[in-house]
Design an enzyme around this catalytic site. Structure first.
Site, PDB file in Angstrom:
ATOM      1  N   ILE A  52     -20.411 -41.003   7.012  1.00 25.01           N
ATOM      2  CA  ILE A  52     -20.807 -42.349   6.589  1.00 25.01           C
ATOM      3  C   ILE A  52     -20.015 -43.408   7.339  1.00 25.01           C
ATOM      4  O   ILE A  52     -20.563 -44.407   7.807  1.00 25.01           O
ATOM      5  CB  ILE A  52     -20.623 -42.511   5.078  1.00 25.01           C
TER       6      ILE A  52
ATOM      7  N   HIS B 236     -24.579 -48.520  -7.961  1.00 27.20           N
ATOM      8  CA  HIS B 236     -24.521 -47.236  -7.256  1.00 27.20           C
ATOM      9  C   HIS B 236     -25.879 -46.898  -6.617  1.00 27.20           C
ATOM     10  O   HIS B 236     -26.451 -45.826  -6.840  1.00 27.20           O
ATOM     11  CB  HIS B 236     -24.088 -46.123  -8.220  1.00 27.20           C
TER      12      HIS B 236
ATOM     13  N   ASP C 219     -20.659 -51.280  -4.605  1.00 35.76           N
ATOM     14  CA  ASP C 219     -21.749 -50.429  -5.086  1.00 35.76           C
ATOM     15  C   ASP C 219     -21.250 -49.461  -6.154  1.00 35.76           C
ATOM     16  O   ASP C 219     -22.046 -48.781  -6.793  1.00 35.76           O
ATOM     17  CB  ASP C 219     -22.366 -49.648  -3.925  1.00 35.76           C
TER      18      ASP C 219
ATOM     19  N   THR D 157     -18.409 -48.598  -1.058  1.00 38.81           N
ATOM     20  CA  THR D 157     -19.572 -47.765  -1.392  1.00 38.81           C
ATOM     21  C   THR D 157     -19.143 -46.315  -1.588  1.00 38.81           C
ATOM     22  O   THR D 157     -19.971 -45.417  -1.539  1.00 38.81           O
ATOM     23  CB  THR D 157     -20.653 -47.834  -0.281  1.00 38.81           C
ATOM     24  N   SER D 158     -17.848 -46.092  -1.793  1.00 39.19           N
ATOM     25  CA  SER D 158     -17.332 -44.719  -1.900  1.00 39.19           C
ATOM     26  C   SER D 158     -17.236 -44.293  -3.358  1.00 39.19           C
ATOM     27  O   SER D 158     -18.189 -43.752  -3.923  1.00 39.19           O
ATOM     28  CB  SER D 158     -15.992 -44.592  -1.179  1.00 39.19           C
TER      29      SER D 158
END
Length: 243
Positions: free
Chosen positions: A84, A210, A188, A162-163
């Site tokens: 990613i 998410h 997120d 976003t992890s």
């Protein structure tokens, strides 16, 4: 069977003691999460959500107080250069950004191919106009971005996560935003995201529930891999086993 890459929600040791095999979906794509990270970065940097909300709620078509930040020529710091993280770097290059990265396992071949440099965590935080987090959650990364690390970031910088929510100390992040040390955040994921409301009112923060993984392609890929794993188990085989 967990229909995800991450397995921090599963007690592998307890499963092992009970003889319960645990399997996951090791890879259902990286590009869609990197796309979400950049969507959040653009939304925060260019006041997209603020502008929309002003028009919808106030019925006012005005750019007052919504001066944006250009990404072109700015420095993106990428923490974690797995699949990613590397795709995020590719996107950043498309926007004309410079990239520096930090990872305990440096991928020098990728750095040469994509044109970025590795540095210490402190150095990356200090030099970047935006930080994008792409690390798994572990004891080492829990509250990786705490008050001390947030203070090391460049003034006015943007944090993108976003992890996993617990990689960031949310209360410390809110303090850094309210003091105007940081310019914004795109999130997120959140700590205790289903159990606690975090008050970002008045701050340049965009929160999505998410959604990074939640695309038509990813849902289909997860379903396919999960069904293949179940079919293998019925044949007496274990694939994508974690423990």
């Amino acid at each position: 069977m967990t229909r995800s890459v991450g397995y921090d929600h599963i007690d592998l040791a307890a499963a092992g003691r009970r003889g319960i095999p645990v399997c996951n979906v090791p890879d259902y794509g990286a590009h869609m999460i990197a796309e979400q990270a950049f969507g959040l970065l653009l939304a925060v940097a260019r006041n997209i959500v603020r502008g929309h909300n002003r028009y919808e709620r106030e019925r006012t078509f005005s750019d007052r107080g919504l001066l944006g930040i250009e990404l072109h020529g700015k420095v993106l710091g990428v923490i974690g250069t797995g699949r990613i993280g590397l795709h995020s770097i590719r996107l950043a290059k498309g926007f004309g950004m410079q990239v520096i990265a930090h990872d305990i396992y440096e991928n020098q071949a990728a750095a040469e191919e994509l044109g970025f440099n590795y540095g210490s965590l402190e150095g990356v935080l200090a030099k970047s106009h935006a930080i994008s987090l792409h690390v798994s959650l572990s004891e080492a990364t829990h509250h990786l971005m705490n008050a001390e690390r947030l203070a090391q970031m460049k003034r006015g910088a943007i944090l993108i996560n976003t992890s996993r929510g617990a990689v960031v100390d949310t209360d410390a992040l809110i303090d850094a935003l309210r003091s105007e040390h940081l310019g914004g955040a795109g999130l997120d994921v959140l700590e205790d995201e289903r159990d606690r409301y975090h008050d970002f009112s008045g701050l340049n923060v965009v929160v999505t529930p998410h959604l990074g993984w939640y695309t038509d392609g990813a849902v289909n890929r997860i379903l396919k891999i999960s069904l293949e794993s179940i079919a293998a188990f019925q044949r007496g085989e274990l694939v994508n086993r974690l423990a």
